[in-house]
Scaffold this active site. Structure first.
Site, PDB file in Angstrom:
ATOM      1  N   ARG A   1       6.522  -6.527  -1.877  1.00  0.00           N
ATOM      2  CA  ARG A   1       6.382  -7.669  -0.520  1.00  0.00           C
ATOM      3  C   ARG A   1       6.363  -8.998  -0.694  1.00  0.00           C
ATOM      4  O   ARG A   1       5.521  -9.550  -1.713  1.00  0.00           O
ATOM      5  CB  ARG A   1       4.825  -6.650  -0.351  1.00  0.00           C
ATOM      6  CG  ARG A   1       4.347  -6.766   0.549  1.00  0.00           C
ATOM      7  CD  ARG A   1       3.487  -5.918   1.604  1.00  0.00           C
ATOM      8  NE  ARG A   1       2.153  -6.274   0.990  1.00  0.00           N
ATOM      9  CZ  ARG A   1       1.051  -5.752   0.614  1.00  0.00           C
ATOM     10  NH1 ARG A   1       1.354  -4.409   2.320  1.00  0.00           N
ATOM     11  NH2 ARG A   1      -0.170  -6.347   0.425  1.00  0.00           N
TER      12      ARG A   1
ATOM     13  N   ARG B   1     -14.344   1.426   3.079  1.00  0.00           N
ATOM     14  CA  ARG B   1     -13.482   1.899   1.724  1.00  0.00           C
ATOM     15  C   ARG B   1     -14.687   2.364   0.487  1.00  0.00           C
ATOM     16  O   ARG B   1     -14.394   2.659   0.192  1.00  0.00           O
ATOM     17  CB  ARG B   1     -13.049   0.303   0.905  1.00  0.00           C
ATOM     18  CG  ARG B   1     -12.032   0.016   1.541  1.00  0.00           C
ATOM     19  CD  ARG B   1     -11.360  -1.354   0.588  1.00  0.00           C
ATOM     20  NE  ARG B   1     -10.194  -1.615   0.554  1.00  0.00           N
ATOM     21  CZ  ARG B   1      -9.225  -2.469   0.895  1.00  0.00           C
ATOM     22  NH1 ARG B   1      -9.279  -2.535   2.218  1.00  0.00           N
ATOM     23  NH2 ARG B   1      -8.290  -2.636   0.729  1.00  0.00           N
TER      24      ARG B   1
HETATM   25  P1  AMP Z   1      -6.165  -5.198   1.995  1.00  0.00           P
HETATM   26  O1  AMP Z   1      -5.720  -6.280   2.587  1.00  0.00           O
HETATM   27  O2  AMP Z   1      -7.180  -4.219   2.840  1.00  0.00           O
HETATM   28  O3  AMP Z   1      -5.577  -4.878   0.906  1.00  0.00           O
HETATM   29  O4  AMP Z   1      -7.244  -5.507   1.545  1.00  0.00           O
HETATM   30  C1  AMP Z   1      -6.999  -7.157   0.465  1.00  0.00           C
HETATM   31  C2  AMP Z   1      -8.933  -7.244  -0.779  1.00  0.00           C
HETATM   32  O5  AMP Z   1      -9.686  -7.506   0.578  1.00  0.00           O
HETATM   33  C3  AMP Z   1      -8.677  -5.223  -1.122  1.00  0.00           C
HETATM   34  O6  AMP Z   1      -8.704  -4.793  -2.358  1.00  0.00           O
HETATM   35  C4  AMP Z   1     -10.553  -6.195  -1.524  1.00  0.00           C
HETATM   36  O7  AMP Z   1     -10.791  -6.371  -2.322  1.00  0.00           O
HETATM   37  C5  AMP Z   1     -10.846  -6.564  -0.172  1.00  0.00           C
HETATM   38  N1  AMP Z   1     -11.792  -5.719   1.040  1.00  0.00           N
HETATM   39  C6  AMP Z   1     -10.789  -5.861   2.280  1.00  0.00           C
HETATM   40  N2  AMP Z   1     -11.639  -4.720   2.493  1.00  0.00           N
HETATM   41  C7  AMP Z   1     -12.854  -4.960   1.803  1.00  0.00           C
HETATM   42  C8  AMP Z   1     -13.366  -3.599   2.396  1.00  0.00           C
HETATM   43  N3  AMP Z   1     -13.927  -2.587   3.649  1.00  0.00           N
HETATM   44  N4  AMP Z   1     -14.517  -3.369   0.959  1.00  0.00           N
HETATM   45  C9  AMP Z   1     -14.853  -4.384   0.396  1.00  0.00           C
HETATM   46  N5  AMP Z   1     -13.627  -5.267  -0.066  1.00  0.00           N
HETATM   47  C10 AMP Z   1     -12.747  -4.827   0.454  1.00  0.00           C
END
Ligand code: AMP
Length: 214
Positions: free
Chosen positions: A123, A88
C-alpha cells in the site's frame, strides 16, 4: 445517517469510507487519520502518540474518546458521518453508544488476513488527499507519485510485515470481540470482501445503504 465501518487493519475501511462519503455527503471520520496528522504536525498529542502508532498499539481509551467527541461535535458531522477506526475496544464501544448518536448500522468488511497482509505491504498513500495505491494492482502512473498532484506517496511505518502482524494481534485480541457487542445494539451488515475490487465492494455497500437511506 451515521454508520460505523468495522474491519481489520487494511480491510479497506478508508477506501470504502471515502467512497461512501462522496456518494452520500456524509463526513468520513478516521481516528487513525486524526492521530497521524497530529503526529505530522508534532503537536503535543502527536508527540505523545507517535511511538504507539509506529508500533501498531492502541492509544488509550480516554484520550481517544475526547478526540472523537471533539471531532463529532463539528458542524460538518451534523448531516451524518462514517466512523472509521473507532471503536476498537469494548470500552470505546460502550462509551460511544452513550453519546446520543443514532447509528443506522455497523458495516463489517470481512477479509481473510493473508489477503490483507499482501495488500498492506504494497500500500502507498497520498497523505493530503487520502488516495490509496497498490504497487501491483493499482499502481500510480509514475512510480512513487500521486496521479493528480504528482506529490510523493508514502508508505506508512506500520505497513511493514512485522508491524502488520502486531496490528492483527491487537485487532484479534481487543477489537474483533467488539463486533459482537455492537451487533447486539445496532443492525450489522457483513460485506464479504476477500478478492473483490474496491468498486465491487462499494456496489454492495451502496445498494444496502440506498435501501436504508430511503
Ligand atoms: P488506522 O489508520 O485506523 O489503522 O489507525 C492507525 C493507528 O492509530 C492504530 O494502529 C492505533 O495505533 C491508532 N488508533 C486509531 N484509532 C484508534 C482507536 N479507536 N483506539 C486506539 N488507537 C487508535
Amino acid at each position: 445517517m451515521n454508520i460505523i465501518l468495522f474491519g481489520a487493519p487494511g480491510a479497506g475501511k478508508g477506501t470504502q469510507a471515502a467512497l461512501i462519503a462522496n456518494e452520500f455527503s456524509w463526513q468520513h471520520v478516521s481516528t487513525g487519520d486524526i492521530l497521524r496528522s497530529a503526529v505530522a504536525s508534532k503537536s503535543p498529542l502527536g508527540v505523545k502518540v507517535g511511538s504507539i502508532l509506529d508500533a501498531g498499539g492502541l492509544v488509550d481509551d480516554e484520550l481517544m474518546f475526547n478526540l472523537l467527541r471533539q471531532r463529532l461535535s463539528q458542524p460538518d458531522c451534523q448531516n451524518g458521518f462514517i466512523l472509521d477506526g473507532f471503536p476498537r475496544t469494548l470500552q470505546q464501544a460502550k462509551t460511544l453508544l452513550t453519546m446520543g448518536f443514532d447509528f443506522s448500522c455497523v458495516l463489517y468488511l470481512e477479509v481473510e488476513q493473508e489477503a490483507i497482509i499482501q495488500r498492506l505491504s504494497n500500500r502507498r498513500i497520498h497523505v493530503a488527499s487520502g488516495r490509496v495505491y497498490h504497487t501491483v494492482y493499482n499502481p500510480p502512473k509514475n512510480e512513487g507519485l500521486d496521479d493528480i498532484t504528482h506529490e510523493p506517496l508514502i508508505r506508512r511505518k506500520d505497513d511493514y510485515p512485522e508491524r502488520i502482524r502486531d496490528r492483527f494481534q491487537v485487532f484479534n485480541e481487543s477489537t474483533f470481540p467488539v463486533l459482537d457487542y455492537l451487533a447486539s445494539q445496532i443492525e450489522q451488515k457483513t460485506i464479504h470482501s476477500t478478492g473483490l475490487a474496491a468498486e465491487e465492494i462499494f456496489l454492495t455497500i451502496k445498494e444496502y445503504l440506498d435501501l436504508k437511506n430511503k
